[in-house]
Design a protein around this motif. Structure first.
Motif, PDB file in Angstrom:
ATOM      1  N   LYS A 117       0.828  -1.212   0.000  1.00 21.84           N
ATOM      2  CA  LYS A 117       0.000   0.000   0.000  1.00 21.84           C
ATOM      3  C   LYS A 117       0.864   1.265   0.000  1.00 21.84           C
ATOM      4  CE  LYS A 117      -3.804   2.327   2.435  1.00 21.84           C
ATOM      5  NZ  LYS A 117      -3.566   3.494   1.659  1.00 21.84           N
ATOM      6  N   VAL A 120       2.454   1.651  -3.428  1.00 23.91           N
ATOM      7  CA  VAL A 120       1.454   2.099  -4.405  1.00 23.91           C
ATOM      8  C   VAL A 120       1.228   3.606  -4.244  1.00 23.91           C
ATOM      9  CG1 VAL A 120      -1.009   1.965  -4.992  1.00 23.91           C
ATOM     10  CG2 VAL A 120       0.322  -0.130  -4.694  1.00 23.91           C
ATOM     11  N   ASP A 121       1.083   4.059  -3.014  1.00 19.43           N
ATOM     12  CA  ASP A 121       0.880   5.486  -2.749  1.00 19.43           C
ATOM     13  C   ASP A 121       2.084   6.306  -3.204  1.00 19.43           C
ATOM     14  OD1 ASP A 121      -1.604   4.907  -1.684  1.00 19.43           O
ATOM     15  OD2 ASP A 121      -0.945   5.032   0.413  1.00 19.43           O
ATOM     16  N   ARG A 122       3.288   5.851  -2.874  1.00 18.00           N
ATOM     17  CA  ARG A 122       4.508   6.571  -3.259  1.00 18.00           C
ATOM     18  C   ARG A 122       4.685   6.634  -4.765  1.00 18.00           C
ATOM     19  NH1 ARG A 122       8.883   4.327   1.140  1.00 18.00           N
ATOM     20  NH2 ARG A 122       8.082   5.510   2.913  1.00 18.00           N
ATOM     21  N   GLY A 124       2.327   6.927  -6.803  1.00 15.81           N
ATOM     22  CA  GLY A 124       1.282   7.784  -7.366  1.00 15.81           C
ATOM     23  C   GLY A 124       0.220   7.017  -8.133  1.00 15.81           C
ATOM     24  N   ILE A 125       0.091   5.744  -7.863  1.00 17.17           N
ATOM     25  CA  ILE A 125      -0.912   4.921  -8.533  1.00 17.17           C
ATOM     26  C   ILE A 125      -2.257   5.208  -7.876  1.00 17.17           C
ATOM     27  CG2 ILE A 125      -1.671   2.559  -9.015  1.00 17.17           C
ATOM     28  CD1 ILE A 125       1.345   1.790  -8.946  1.00 17.17           C
ATOM     29  N   THR A 126      -3.231   5.590  -8.687  1.00 18.63           N
ATOM     30  CA  THR A 126      -4.539   5.961  -8.135  1.00 18.63           C
ATOM     31  C   THR A 126      -5.530   4.808  -8.106  1.00 18.63           C
ATOM     32  OG1 THR A 126      -5.226   6.777 -10.307  1.00 18.63           O
ATOM     33  CG2 THR A 126      -4.290   8.389  -8.755  1.00 18.63           C
ATOM     34  N   LYS A 127      -5.262   3.768  -8.885  1.00 19.40           N
ATOM     35  CA  LYS A 127      -6.144   2.597  -8.855  1.00 19.40           C
ATOM     36  C   LYS A 127      -5.849   1.776  -7.599  1.00 19.40           C
ATOM     37  CE  LYS A 127      -6.699   1.843 -13.798  1.00 19.40           C
ATOM     38  NZ  LYS A 127      -6.543   0.869 -14.871  1.00 19.40           N
ATOM     39  N   ARG A 128      -6.858   1.057  -7.148  1.00 21.29           N
ATOM     40  CA  ARG A 128      -6.665   0.170  -6.002  1.00 21.29           C
ATOM     41  C   ARG A 128      -5.712  -0.947  -6.420  1.00 21.29           C
ATOM     42  NH1 ARG A 128      -8.734  -4.534  -3.770  1.00 21.29           N
ATOM     43  NH2 ARG A 128      -8.881  -4.503  -1.508  1.00 21.29           N
TER      44      ARG A 128
END
Length: 185
Positions: A117, A120-122, A124-128
């Protein structure tokens, strides 16, 4: 779970393979060890070796092994090759054993989920995206790169090729370069 349950002996750097034990359906399978993670993984193994050595000096160098193996090989749980590739920072009591013996199990699944998680945040992925998303992405990219669907089926550990076929619908389809059957005459 396949990742966090990896043991040192499951990594074959010579053949660039990873043995996945007791995976989906209780089966074992092989996957390719990517060149891009090889050096980092070797570094990790060396760190685990240091941790294991320290644990041995303190009398805590045990990991969980299945009961049948523990009976057959009483000291196997203390051998380096049985240690987890991803051990936790702290020793703990094995909940499967009533002895209360301190040991070093594998990291928790929730820890891996949190790490994914954060990554993914780092990124910059906006999809789950979850750990399981990595599995789906692996299969999809393999098929997109022309890997035979039967090989992908084997790598994923699926019994039925129909399960593997679900990845073909999400592949980007570029039909502009495809020749029709009449053009091939």
């Amino acid at each position: 779970m396949e990742c966090i349950r990896l043991r040192i002996q499951d990594l074959d750097f010579g053949q660039s393979l990873v043995y996945i034990r007791d995976a989906k359906g209780g089966k074992d399978r092989l996957v390719v060890l990517p060149k891009s993670v090889r050096e980092d993984l070797q570094f990790r193994v060396e760190n685990v070796k240091k941790i294991h050595y320290e644990d041995m000096l303190q009398g805590f160098a045990r990991v969980y092994i299945p009961d049948a193996l523990a009976r057959k090989y009483p000291y196997a749980s203390q051998e380096f090759r049985w240690q987890y590739v991803f051990p936790p920072k702290k020793l703990s009591k094995d909940p499967r054993r009533r002895s209360g013996v301190q040991s070093r199990p594998h990291v928790l699944e929730s820890g891996l989920q949190k790490a994914v998680k954060i990554a993914v945040d780092r990124a910059g992925i906006t999809k789950r995206a979850t750990c399981h998303t990595l599995r789906h992405s692996f299969a999809t990219h393999m098929l997109e790169n022309g890997v035979n669907i039967r090989i992908v089926q084997e790598l994923m550990g699926y019994v039925d090729v129909k399960t593997t076929e679900i990845y073909t619908h999400v592949m980007e389809k570029d039909i502009s370069g495809v020749a029709g059957p009449l053009d091939l005459l």
